[in-house]
Design a protein around this motif. Structure first.
Motif: not given
Ligand code: PHE
Length: 339
Positions: A111, A114, A119, A185, A207, A209
């Motif tokens: 996390e 990203f 994101y 994500i 996860v 994306g």
């Protein structure tokens, strides 16, 4: 009278006895009071002498009682202090601090990576509609691609999501592209009707994306995944894309990372190929965009789905996926997070 009693007072061992002795000696029925009371029967010239003498004895006794009282009280305090002393040099009991679960650590790390690239992190429901889990992802009812992911049905509309990809469809439906591109994500739990063994679990993590904008190419996908692989598995990793199939991406790829569990090609984990498969990805299928009301002639992009369980197993050499779900401290405590 004084000398005899002074010795007695000094020998008394507790405050109650001392108090009792004080009453006996100095109280209304005590010898001093008696002497003072008898003064009226004495000659006038004797009285001052006897009076002074009796009062002196009285004062002296009082003083030694007071002194003894003080000593005894002090002794009580000292004893208390001695009993309540703490030995601060004794070793203490170790306090075992908890630590985030190893999967939580891996997911947090992904996390962070990203988020650092701009994101958003978006949550989706684990009990999902067939509509989002399959139909919006270009997997109609009775399509053979459904066999790839057998899941648990709640009824004919609701199921335990078999992948995090439905969050793509949900987000595409509501994203306002006039405000900018979509970069998201979605980490979370997914379910499959698998029999649990060392490499299968009926519950695991993904996860997802998704990046959608006007000029996204497969090179963007490759660059993103290379950066991710290097972040998670080490700076000198390479990646390779192999053609594959997912109903919601076209073209679809499976992504391998250069083997890091052994030197060169020579290990079973890397199937003696020098590469190890880590995730699935591809360019979002126009049908998925269209179903969500996005103009597929203008917008396009890539999607990927990775498994944190698999990432953790590869990164730390864990050989049984069930270890993540058994709550065994002997396993979990090996992944104490620092700081
Ligand atoms: N949802 C796919 C799976 O669970 C992975 C994937 C996600 C593939 C996004 C391509 C794009 O197998």
């Amino acid at each position: 009278l004084f000398e005899q009693n002074q010795a007695k007072i000094k020998s008394l061992k507790d405050l109650d006895q001392l108090n009792q002795t004080r009453v006996e000696l100095l109280g209304k029925k005590g010898p001093i009071t008696e002497v003072l009371r008898g003064m009226k029967d004495l000659d006038a010239n004797e009285r001052p002498k006897v009076g002074a003498f009796a009062n002196k004895i009285k004062d002296d006794l009082q003083a030694s009682i007071q002194e003894r009282k003080h000593d005894l009280e002090q002794a009580v305090i000292n004893q208390k202090l001695a009993e309540e002393t703490l030995d601060v040099t004794l070793p203490g009991d170790a306090v075992v601090a908890g630590t985030p679960h190893i999967l939580a650590q891996i997911m947090d790390d992904i996390e962070e990576f990203f988020i650092g690239q701009g994101y958003q992190v978006i949550d989706g429901p684990e009990v999902e509609e067939d509509h989002y889990n399959f139909e919006m992802l270009n997997i109609p009812k009775n399509h053979p691609a459904r066999d790839m992911q057998d899941t648990f049905y709640i009824d004919d509309q609701l199921l335990m999501r078999s992948q995090t990809s439905p969050v793509q469809a949900r987000t595409l439906e509501v994203h306002d592209f006039s405000k900018g591109p979509l970069k998201m994500i979605s980490p979370g739990r997914v379910y499959r009707r698998d029999t649990d063994d060392a490499t299968h679990s009926h519950q695991f993590h993904q996860v997802e994306g998704l990046v959608i904008d006007k000029h996204i190419t497969m090179a963007d996908l490759k660059g993103t995944l290379l950066a991710l692989a290097q972040h998670v598995f080490g700076a000198d990793r390479k990646i390779r894309l192999r053609p594959s199939f997912f109903p919601f991406t076209e073209p679809s790829v499976e992504v391998d990372v250069s083997c890091f569990r052994c030197n060169g090609a020579g290990c079973a984990i890397c199937k003696y190929s020098g590469w190890i498969e880590v995730l699935g990805a591809g360019m979002v299928h126009p049908n998925v965009l269209t179903a969500a009301g996005v103009d597929a002639h203008v917008y396009g992009g890539f999607a990927f789905g990775l498994g944190p369980d698999r990432f953790a197993m590869l990164k730390y050499g864990i050989d049984d996926i069930r270890s993540f779900y058994q709550g065994d401290q002997r396993f979990l405590s090996q992944f104490q997070q620092e700081g």
